[in-house]
Design a protein around this motif. Structure first.
Motif, PDB file in Angstrom:
ATOM      1  N   GLY A  84       0.847  -1.192   0.000  1.00  0.00           N
ATOM      2  CA  GLY A  84       0.000   0.000   0.000  1.00  0.00           C
ATOM      3  C   GLY A  84       0.878   1.234   0.000  1.00  0.00           C
ATOM      4  O   GLY A  84       1.808   1.333   0.788  1.00  0.00           O
ATOM      5  N   PHE A  85       0.614   2.134  -0.928  1.00  0.00           N
ATOM      6  CA  PHE A  85       1.337   3.406  -0.955  1.00  0.00           C
ATOM      7  C   PHE A  85       0.595   4.347  -1.885  1.00  0.00           C
ATOM      8  O   PHE A  85      -0.142   3.931  -2.779  1.00  0.00           O
ATOM      9  N   GLY A  86       0.770   5.624  -1.647  1.00  0.00           N
ATOM     10  CA  GLY A  86       0.214   6.626  -2.549  1.00  0.00           C
ATOM     11  C   GLY A  86      -1.303   6.560  -2.616  1.00  0.00           C
ATOM     12  O   GLY A  86      -2.000   6.493  -1.608  1.00  0.00           O
ATOM     13  N   SER A  87      -1.809   6.546  -3.831  1.00  0.00           N
ATOM     14  CA  SER A  87      -3.254   6.566  -4.051  1.00  0.00           C
ATOM     15  C   SER A  87      -3.810   5.152  -4.170  1.00  0.00           C
ATOM     16  O   SER A  87      -3.062   4.181  -4.343  1.00  0.00           O
ATOM     17  N   ALA A  88      -5.138   5.073  -4.112  1.00  0.00           N
ATOM     18  CA  ALA A  88      -5.796   3.778  -4.281  1.00  0.00           C
ATOM     19  C   ALA A  88      -5.489   3.190  -5.655  1.00  0.00           C
ATOM     20  O   ALA A  88      -5.336   1.974  -5.805  1.00  0.00           O
ATOM     21  N   ALA A 109      -1.822  -2.051   3.401  1.00  0.00           N
ATOM     22  CA  ALA A 109      -1.171  -1.089   4.282  1.00  0.00           C
ATOM     23  C   ALA A 109      -1.837   0.273   4.075  1.00  0.00           C
ATOM     24  O   ALA A 109      -1.880   0.779   2.952  1.00  0.00           O
ATOM     25  N   PHE A 110      -2.367   0.852   5.131  1.00  0.00           N
ATOM     26  CA  PHE A 110      -3.019   2.157   5.064  1.00  0.00           C
ATOM     27  C   PHE A 110      -2.055   3.251   5.511  1.00  0.00           C
ATOM     28  O   PHE A 110      -1.178   3.011   6.356  1.00  0.00           O
ATOM     29  N   ASP A 111      -2.243   4.446   4.983  1.00  0.00           N
ATOM     30  CA  ASP A 111      -1.367   5.540   5.406  1.00  0.00           C
ATOM     31  C   ASP A 111      -1.717   5.967   6.829  1.00  0.00           C
ATOM     32  O   ASP A 111      -2.743   5.571   7.396  1.00  0.00           O
ATOM     33  N   GLY A 130      -0.552   9.130   1.987  1.00  0.00           N
ATOM     34  CA  GLY A 130      -0.013   8.126   1.079  1.00  0.00           C
ATOM     35  C   GLY A 130       1.430   7.732   1.317  1.00  0.00           C
ATOM     36  O   GLY A 130       2.016   7.012   0.509  1.00  0.00           O
ATOM     37  N   LYS A 131       2.023   8.149   2.436  1.00  0.00           N
ATOM     38  CA  LYS A 131       3.464   7.943   2.637  1.00  0.00           C
ATOM     39  C   LYS A 131       3.810   6.532   3.135  1.00  0.00           C
ATOM     40  O   LYS A 131       4.758   5.918   2.644  1.00  0.00           O
ATOM     41  N   VAL A 132       3.107   6.027   4.124  1.00  0.00           N
ATOM     42  CA  VAL A 132       3.444   4.702   4.652  1.00  0.00           C
ATOM     43  C   VAL A 132       2.393   3.664   4.289  1.00  0.00           C
ATOM     44  O   VAL A 132       2.424   2.535   4.772  1.00  0.00           O
ATOM     45  N   SER A 157      -6.372  -9.135   3.953  1.00  0.00           N
ATOM     46  CA  SER A 157      -6.038  -8.740   5.318  1.00  0.00           C
ATOM     47  C   SER A 157      -5.852  -7.229   5.339  1.00  0.00           C
ATOM     48  O   SER A 157      -5.228  -6.664   4.442  1.00  0.00           O
ATOM     49  N   MET A 158      -6.421  -6.581   6.350  1.00  0.00           N
ATOM     50  CA  MET A 158      -6.297  -5.122   6.456  1.00  0.00           C
ATOM     51  C   MET A 158      -5.664  -4.761   7.801  1.00  0.00           C
ATOM     52  O   MET A 158      -6.209  -5.079   8.855  1.00  0.00           O
ATOM     53  N   THR A 159      -4.503  -4.110   7.727  1.00  0.00           N
ATOM     54  CA  THR A 159      -3.822  -3.676   8.946  1.00  0.00           C
ATOM     55  C   THR A 159      -4.425  -2.346   9.373  1.00  0.00           C
ATOM     56  O   THR A 159      -3.916  -1.276   9.051  1.00  0.00           O
ATOM     57  N   ILE A 160      -5.516  -2.442  10.083  1.00  0.00           N
ATOM     58  CA  ILE A 160      -6.242  -1.260  10.545  1.00  0.00           C
ATOM     59  C   ILE A 160      -6.815  -1.580  11.908  1.00  0.00           C
ATOM     60  O   ILE A 160      -7.284  -2.697  12.137  1.00  0.00           O
ATOM     61  N   ASN A 161      -6.772  -0.617  12.816  1.00  0.00           N
ATOM     62  CA  ASN A 161      -7.135  -0.903  14.201  1.00  0.00           C
ATOM     63  C   ASN A 161      -8.224   0.026  14.730  1.00  0.00           C
ATOM     64  O   ASN A 161      -9.388  -0.362  14.763  1.00  0.00           O
ATOM     65  N   ALA A 162      -7.892   1.237  15.104  1.00  0.00           N
ATOM     66  CA  ALA A 162      -8.914   2.124  15.665  1.00  0.00           C
ATOM     67  C   ALA A 162     -10.102   2.328  14.716  1.00  0.00           C
ATOM     68  O   ALA A 162     -11.247   2.270  15.150  1.00  0.00           O
TER      69      ALA A 162
END
Length: 550
Positions: A84-88, A109-111, A130-132, A157-162
């Motif tokens: 994941g980077f930059g735009s969708a 990977a979400f920014d 879009g950096k990380v 798989s989505m690395t997202i929490n809150a």
């Protein structure tokens, strides 16, 4: 009477001591990264005779040897490269490239703004869009992210929490637009907020309301997404923060118990939600310690679920886990050395019985991976799977005197930590008192000191150094992206039904004040109306407040 074995062992020790008088051993003390002493030799005496109690057969309690009877003889682990980077649009292109190269699952990977619930046009997001990871503000971005990717055929798989509830609802909405019903969606959301307080920091709300949202997700998925893993209880970031292998496992399992306790307190049945719990571990360089950690993890969790929680369904006893190789072990110096490190780490995960695997890229310490680096990382997994032969038998290291003793030692050390955490009142209380954080900080300090004093050798970094040129072949996110993403998000706001969005957000606001109402259907309605991540999270921020740390 002294046995023949004991006599021969004593004779061998005497001969070995004589040899060390001429050729001293490299260290006075050999130990793992968790400070477990490594003996000169392991023998049959080191293995407890109770094979069925401690090991058993693969696919049978206590699952030390694996959760499936045939493991990789039936199907390889899922090769799930994190990207994941930059735009969708850019990330969609990378996803499709990796799938074309043989990847078998997606990992998003979400920014940073997305991870902490801010839209790209929020002042808090400036310079980070879009950096990380990929910037996702609304359902429009999620539609682009999965364009031409059939969600009924690929697990994600989505690395997202809150904001996990919001991103999961977006995924559901994209599936519906593709004609894929909720019950056919497969994948995992990380949804593990406790480790954010311990090690990572991308939290939004305080622990109590955060746990309420998590149990709402459990309940909703139990009814509507039966094939989706509702949480990935993560030791990865605990290890990246500097913990030992023992601490990674102990603190992760303690967090897992806290989630089980919260779900039970909300009225859920353990054998309904527990089979969809999943874990996420790190793989570092000490090969045998990592293998032992994975084997011990299964045994410890099985005992906890069966004996402590009295779960009746064998699926509730099984610890299923994803592994990612250790980002913090990789060096900016001589980055090609990282290919070797990643191969060793990936092999430990496979020998330890992982269900899915991400292999880091050689340029991890420098930037997001280039396409070439991502391909090499994927090929590492494919070579292990198709050329090494290690997947042809189940738990091939079982019976190794060293591995079995190390597995037992790992279990004992973890159990001791779990008792300390229990004495403090459980994981949430231990986090609030800073116990886990202090333990990790001290372990990280000890490790860094050993590196600086060259007691621990990092090849190419503190020894075997060379003169190097700056690598120009790094992936760089175009600074224009942020303006483009802001423009797209503002365009979505202009074109959507503003009244429908306002009404949907008001319904979330009112429901958040009542613990008996599940927030998920209301968040899904807001997502479908093209409410943004930031708008939904801000409603909950206003109701629950923000967590500010210790």
């Amino acid at each position: 009477m002294t046995s023949k074995y004991e006599n021969q062992h004593a004779q061998w020790e005497k001969e070995a001591d004589q040899v060390t008088e001429r050729f001293p051993e490299r260290k006075s003390l050999f130990e793992t990264s968790s400070h477990i002493t490594v003996e000169r030799l392991y023998s049959p005496n080191e293995i407890d005779k109770t094979y069925m109690d401690k090991l058993g057969f693969p696919g049978q309690y206590p699952y030390t040897r694996g959760i499936q009877p045939t493991m990789y003889r039936s199907r390889y682990w899922t090769m799930r490269q994190y990207a994941g980077f930059g735009s969708a649009k850019e990330t969609n292109e990378r996803f499709r490239y990796l799938l074309d190269q043989g990847q078998t699952g997606l990992s998003v990977a979400f920014d940073l703004p997305t991870q902490i619930g801010y839209d790209s046009d929020d002042p808090m997001a400036e310079g980070e869009v879009g950096k990380v990871g990929v910037a996702i503000d609304s359902l429009a971005d999620m539609e682009t992210l999965f364009d031409q990717i059939p969600l009924d055929k690929v697990s994600t798989s989505m690395t997202i929490n809150a904001p996990a509830s919001v991103l999961l609802c977006m995924y559901i909405a994209v599936g519906e637009k593709q004609g894929v019903p909720k019950e056919k969606l497969t994948g995992t959301i990380q949804n593990d907020i406790l480790k954010e307080y311990i090690a990572r920091g991308t939290y939004i709300y305080p622990p109590k309301p955060s746990m309420r949202i998590i149990t709402d997700i459990f309940a909703y998925c139990q009814e509507h997404l039966p094939r989706f893993n509702t949480i990935s209880i993560s030791g990865y970031h605990i290890r990246e923060a500097g913990s030992t292998a023992v601490q990674e496992l102990a603190f992760t399992i303690a967090n897992g118990m806290a989630y089980v306790d919260a779900a039970l307190a909300s009225g859920l049945d353990i054998d309904q939600f527990a089979p969809r719990l999943a874990f996420f571990f790190n793989a570092h360089n000490q090969f045998f310690e990592e293998v032992a950690k994975f084997r011990a993890a299964r045994r410890i969790w099985a005992k906890i679920m069966k004996e402590h929680y009295q779960a009746q369904n064998p699926k509730s006893w099984k610890l299923r886990f994803h592994t990612q190789t250790g980002g913090s072990t990789l060096t900016a110096q001589q980055p090609d050395n990282n290919i070797v490190r990643v191969a060793i780490q990936a092999l430990s995960a496979v020998m330890g019985g992982t269900q899915s695997l991400h292999t880091n890229s050689r340029d991890e310490a420098l930037a997001l991976p280039t396409e070439e680096s991502a391909r090499i990382a994927l090929r590492t997994q494919q070579i292990i799977a198709h050329e090494s032969g290690v997947a042809d038998t189940v738990d091939p290291l079982a019976g190794s005197y060293y591995v079995e003793k190390l597995t037992d030692n790992m279990e004992k050390e973890v159990t001791d930590y779990l008792q300390q955490i229990s004495d403090l009142g459980g994981a949430v209380q231990a986090i609030e008192e800073g116990f886990m954080q202090r333990e990790i900080h001290y372990a990280a300090y000890q490790s860094q000191k050993a590196i600086e004093q060259r007691e621990e050798i990092i090849v190419g970094m503190n020894q075997f150094k060379i003169e190097e040129e700056v690598n120009e072949e790094l992936l760089r996110v175009d600074e224009k992206l942020e303006k483009q993403q802001i423009k797209k998000t503002q365009s979505v706001r202009t074109e959507r039904d503003a009244i429908a969005v306002e009404q949907a957000l008001n319904r979330i606001r009112k429901a958040s004040q009542q613990t008996t109402i599940n927030l998920m259907p209301l968040i899904l309605d807001a997502v479908k109306a093209y409410a943004t991540v930031g708008e939904i999270c801000n409603v909950l921020r206003n109701e629950y407040g923000e967590y500010t740390g210790m």
